[in-house]
Design a protein around this motif. Structure first.
Motif, PDB file in Angstrom:
ATOM      1  N   ASP A   1     -15.977  -3.298   1.332  1.00 13.47           N
ATOM      2  CA  ASP A   1     -15.684  -3.895   0.074  1.00 13.47           C
ATOM      3  C   ASP A   1     -14.501  -4.043  -0.208  1.00 13.47           C
ATOM      4  OD1 ASP A   1     -15.718  -4.432  -2.691  1.00 13.47           O
ATOM      5  OD2 ASP A   1     -17.642  -3.569  -3.137  1.00 13.47           O
ATOM      6  N   LEU A   2     -13.719  -5.221   0.189  1.00 20.01           N
ATOM      7  CA  LEU A   2     -12.331  -4.825   0.124  1.00 20.01           C
ATOM      8  C   LEU A   2     -11.711  -4.867  -1.218  1.00 20.01           C
ATOM      9  CD1 LEU A   2      -9.566  -5.314   1.758  1.00 20.01           C
ATOM     10  CD2 LEU A   2      -9.923  -7.632   1.281  1.00 20.01           C
ATOM     11  N   ASP A   3     -12.304  -5.249  -2.417  1.00 17.61           N
ATOM     12  CA  ASP A   3     -11.936  -5.451  -3.678  1.00 17.61           C
ATOM     13  C   ASP A   3     -11.794  -4.045  -4.369  1.00 17.61           C
ATOM     14  OD1 ASP A   3     -11.053  -6.696  -6.302  1.00 17.61           O
ATOM     15  OD2 ASP A   3     -13.221  -5.625  -6.780  1.00 17.61           O
ATOM     16  N   ARG A   4     -12.907  -3.160  -3.706  1.00 23.51           N
ATOM     17  CA  ARG A   4     -13.061  -1.743  -4.253  1.00 23.51           C
ATOM     18  C   ARG A   4     -12.272  -1.005  -3.323  1.00 23.51           C
ATOM     19  NH1 ARG A   4     -18.517   1.660  -2.255  1.00 23.51           N
ATOM     20  NH2 ARG A   4     -17.242   1.256  -0.416  1.00 23.51           N
ATOM     21  N   VAL A   5     -11.768  -1.164  -2.136  1.00 27.09           N
ATOM     22  CA  VAL A   5     -10.842  -0.506  -1.514  1.00 27.09           C
ATOM     23  C   VAL A   5      -9.497  -0.836  -2.000  1.00 27.09           C
ATOM     24  CG1 VAL A   5      -9.625  -0.149   0.590  1.00 27.09           C
ATOM     25  CG2 VAL A   5     -12.183  -0.174   0.564  1.00 27.09           C
ATOM     26  N   LEU A   6      -9.290  -1.838  -2.385  1.00 26.02           N
ATOM     27  CA  LEU A   6      -7.806  -2.187  -3.064  1.00 26.02           C
ATOM     28  C   LEU A   6      -7.501  -1.601  -4.132  1.00 26.02           C
ATOM     29  CD1 LEU A   6      -7.278  -5.897  -1.907  1.00 26.02           C
ATOM     30  CD2 LEU A   6      -6.130  -3.772  -1.042  1.00 26.02           C
ATOM     31  N   ARG A   7      -8.696  -1.478  -5.224  1.00 21.38           N
ATOM     32  CA  ARG A   7      -8.477  -0.848  -6.439  1.00 21.38           C
ATOM     33  C   ARG A   7      -8.377   0.563  -6.199  1.00 21.38           C
ATOM     34  NH1 ARG A   7      -9.042  -4.522 -10.139  1.00 21.38           N
ATOM     35  NH2 ARG A   7     -10.088  -6.577  -9.809  1.00 21.38           N
ATOM     36  N   GLY A   8      -9.140   1.175  -5.293  1.00 22.11           N
ATOM     37  CA  GLY A   8      -8.918   2.651  -4.783  1.00 22.11           C
ATOM     38  C   GLY A   8      -7.472   2.828  -4.643  1.00 22.11           C
ATOM     39  N   LEU A   9      -6.703   2.092  -3.828  1.00 28.28           N
ATOM     40  CA  LEU A   9      -5.623   2.405  -3.464  1.00 28.28           C
ATOM     41  C   LEU A   9      -4.428   2.153  -4.529  1.00 28.28           C
ATOM     42  CD1 LEU A   9      -5.474   0.350  -0.047  1.00 28.28           C
ATOM     43  CD2 LEU A   9      -5.648   2.694  -0.270  1.00 28.28           C
ATOM     44  N   PHE A  10      -4.737   1.104  -5.408  1.00 26.73           N
ATOM     45  CA  PHE A  10      -4.243   1.010  -6.567  1.00 26.73           C
ATOM     46  C   PHE A  10      -3.949   2.288  -7.510  1.00 26.73           C
ATOM     47  CE2 PHE A  10      -3.433  -0.387 -11.038  1.00 26.73           C
ATOM     48  CZ  PHE A  10      -2.296  -1.369 -10.844  1.00 26.73           C
ATOM     49  N   ARG A  11      -5.452   2.919  -7.290  1.00 25.08           N
ATOM     50  CA  ARG A  11      -5.579   4.049  -8.472  1.00 25.08           C
ATOM     51  C   ARG A  11      -4.738   5.449  -8.062  1.00 25.08           C
ATOM     52  NH1 ARG A  11      -8.150   8.414  -8.094  1.00 25.08           N
ATOM     53  NH2 ARG A  11      -9.373   7.872  -6.104  1.00 25.08           N
ATOM     54  N   VAL A  12      -4.743   5.552  -6.418  1.00 24.05           N
ATOM     55  CA  VAL A  12      -4.041   6.565  -6.063  1.00 24.05           C
ATOM     56  C   VAL A  12      -2.513   6.507  -6.039  1.00 24.05           C
ATOM     57  CG1 VAL A  12      -6.086   7.395  -5.000  1.00 24.05           C
ATOM     58  CG2 VAL A  12      -4.615   6.156  -3.549  1.00 24.05           C
ATOM     59  N   LEU A  13      -1.951   5.469  -6.160  1.00 26.87           N
ATOM     60  CA  LEU A  13      -0.549   5.064  -5.987  1.00 26.87           C
ATOM     61  C   LEU A  13       0.042   5.097  -7.413  1.00 26.87           C
ATOM     62  CD1 LEU A  13       1.367   3.802  -3.972  1.00 26.87           C
ATOM     63  CD2 LEU A  13       0.835   1.673  -4.794  1.00 26.87           C
ATOM     64  N   ARG A  14       1.299   5.826  -7.501  1.00 30.50           N
ATOM     65  CA  ARG A  14       1.841   5.986  -8.854  1.00 30.50           C
ATOM     66  C   ARG A  14       2.318   4.783  -9.133  1.00 30.50           C
ATOM     67  NH1 ARG A  14       7.178   5.038  -8.329  1.00 30.50           N
ATOM     68  NH2 ARG A  14       8.121   5.586  -6.377  1.00 30.50           N
ATOM     69  N   PRO A  15       2.489   4.482 -10.543  1.00 36.27           N
ATOM     70  CA  PRO A  15       3.223   3.386 -10.917  1.00 36.27           C
ATOM     71  C   PRO A  15       4.649   3.243 -10.425  1.00 36.27           C
ATOM     72  CG  PRO A  15       2.192   4.650 -12.753  1.00 36.27           C
ATOM     73  CD  PRO A  15       1.990   5.286 -11.758  1.00 36.27           C
ATOM     74  N   GLY A  16       5.034   2.116  -9.931  1.00 33.33           N
ATOM     75  CA  GLY A  16       6.267   1.765  -9.284  1.00 33.33           C
ATOM     76  C   GLY A  16       6.086   2.093  -7.843  1.00 33.33           C
ATOM     77  N   GLY A  17       4.957   2.713  -7.199  1.00 37.66           N
ATOM     78  CA  GLY A  17       4.847   2.990  -5.820  1.00 37.66           C
ATOM     79  C   GLY A  17       4.496   1.602  -5.141  1.00 37.66           C
ATOM     80  N   ARG A  18       4.548   1.744  -3.685  1.00 40.02           N
ATOM     81  CA  ARG A  18       4.406   0.475  -2.972  1.00 40.02           C
ATOM     82  C   ARG A  18       3.251   0.669  -1.842  1.00 40.02           C
ATOM     83  NH1 ARG A  18      10.243   0.414  -2.867  1.00 40.02           N
ATOM     84  NH2 ARG A  18      11.171  -0.820  -4.465  1.00 40.02           N
ATOM     85  N   LEU A  19       2.513  -0.421  -1.446  1.00 38.52           N
ATOM     86  CA  LEU A  19       1.779  -0.461  -0.465  1.00 38.52           C
ATOM     87  C   LEU A  19       2.077  -1.553   0.638  1.00 38.52           C
ATOM     88  CD1 LEU A  19      -1.156  -0.377   0.961  1.00 38.52           C
ATOM     89  CD2 LEU A  19      -1.704  -2.483  -0.754  1.00 38.52           C
ATOM     90  N   ALA A  20       1.996  -1.101   2.065  1.00 38.62           N
ATOM     91  CA  ALA A  20       2.543  -2.189   2.864  1.00 38.62           C
ATOM     92  C   ALA A  20       1.323  -2.025   3.684  1.00 38.62           C
ATOM     93  CB  ALA A  20       3.894  -1.452   3.531  1.00 38.62           C
ATOM     94  N   LEU A  21       0.857  -3.436   4.137  1.00 38.74           N
ATOM     95  CA  LEU A  21      -0.332  -3.595   5.034  1.00 38.74           C
ATOM     96  C   LEU A  21       0.209  -4.431   6.223  1.00 38.74           C
ATOM     97  CD1 LEU A  21      -1.815  -6.591   4.783  1.00 38.74           C
ATOM     98  CD2 LEU A  21      -2.247  -5.399   2.598  1.00 38.74           C
TER      99      LEU A  21
END
Length: 276
Positions: free
Chosen positions: A146-166
């Motif tokens: 469930d990609l949407d759920r996973v991305l929202r989970g990653l968003f949640r555990v990332l601090r404001p201003g933090g970055r994701l690289a895929l």
């Protein structure tokens, strides 16, 4: 169209079984490699490290930051990021075999205090909100049930201003959606998205887009180099796994890159959690 038939336990089994060969074939790196051109003489290990470096550069990592590596494979990228940038890394992987091997690698590199690996399903994260300064997902998210759920989970555990690289193989315009689904199913992936579709998914989850590098011709487009690498290691791999297993590796690599030739790209995409 998405392939919704592959359960996480099947992915775990796939990687448990393939780990010994992956470990021997590319010294613990289970992601693709980057060559500048057909005459680039870089080893597969060196070419694979180029992808990891591009991820680190795109994240702008700084010493002391805390990084989450989901689907961390055999741990080599996490160790390289810790060594190159002075960050601490938590790797999570559904394959127990890979977690055990990654932990051994961290100990051998004397990085056990700064890089840790744990068994778990990154489809559902139980880390507190804002736990990480950066997140790495290398050829991982295409297995999300469930990609949407996973991305929202990653968003949640990332601090404001933090970055994701895929980093992911991508569907290019010459490949239709149904053909992409069939291709993804050959390696148990749930889907194969275009770069634009990845950006849409990230935006829908709350991320703001930062940049992307579409380097398909230098990664997936160098299929013959992967096949040549397998052949150059034939004697070594045959001694460890037998001739039949090495033949199967060569056939699998040949089919994978031939089936996607000219239709599959490779993107490094960076997005962030807004400060506000």
């Amino acid at each position: 169209m998405e392939n919704t038939t592959t359960a996480p336990i099947d992915i775990a089994t796939m990687y448990d079984e393939s780990t010994p060969m992956s470990n021997a074939f590319n010294d613990g790196q289970v992601h693709l490699a980057y060559w500048y051109d057909a005459v680039d003489e870089a080893s597969m290990r060196e070419a694979s490290q180029r992808i990891t470096r591009r991820v680190g550069e795109s994240l702008g990592l700084r010493p002391g930051q805390r990084v989450l590596d989901i689907g961390c494979g055999l741990g080599t990228p996490a160790l390289e990021l810790a060594q190159d940038y002075g960050v601490t890394v938590v790797g999570i992987n559904i394959s127990r075999v890979q977690v055990e091997e990654a932990t051994k690698r961290a100990a051998s590199a004397n990085l056990g205090d700064s890089v840790t690996f744990q068994h778990g399903d990154w489809n559902t994260l139980d880390f507190p909100d804002g736990s990480f300064d950066a997140i790495v997902a290398m050829e991982t998210l295409l297995y999300a049930t469930d990609l949407d759920r996973v991305l929202r989970g990653l968003f949640r555990v990332l601090r404001p201003g933090g970055r994701l690289a895929l980093t992911e193989t991508t569907r290019e315009s010459s490949m239709g959606i149904e053909e992409a689904a069939e291709f993804a199913a050959t390696f148990n992936a749930q889907f194969l998205k275009s770069t634009a579709e990845w950006l849409e998914a990230l935006t829908a989850a709350g991320f703001e887009f930062h940049e992307y590098l579409q380097c398909g011709p230098r990664v997936f487009g160098k299929g013959p180099k992967y096949v040549a690498e397998a052949e150059s290691q034939r004697a070594h791999l045959t001694e460890k796994f037998g001739a039949e297993a090495v033949d199967e590796l060569g056939k699998a690599l040949g089919y994978y890159f031939e089936a996607g030739a000219g239709k599959v790209g490779y993107a490094v995409i960076t997005a962030g959690r807004p400060l506000g």
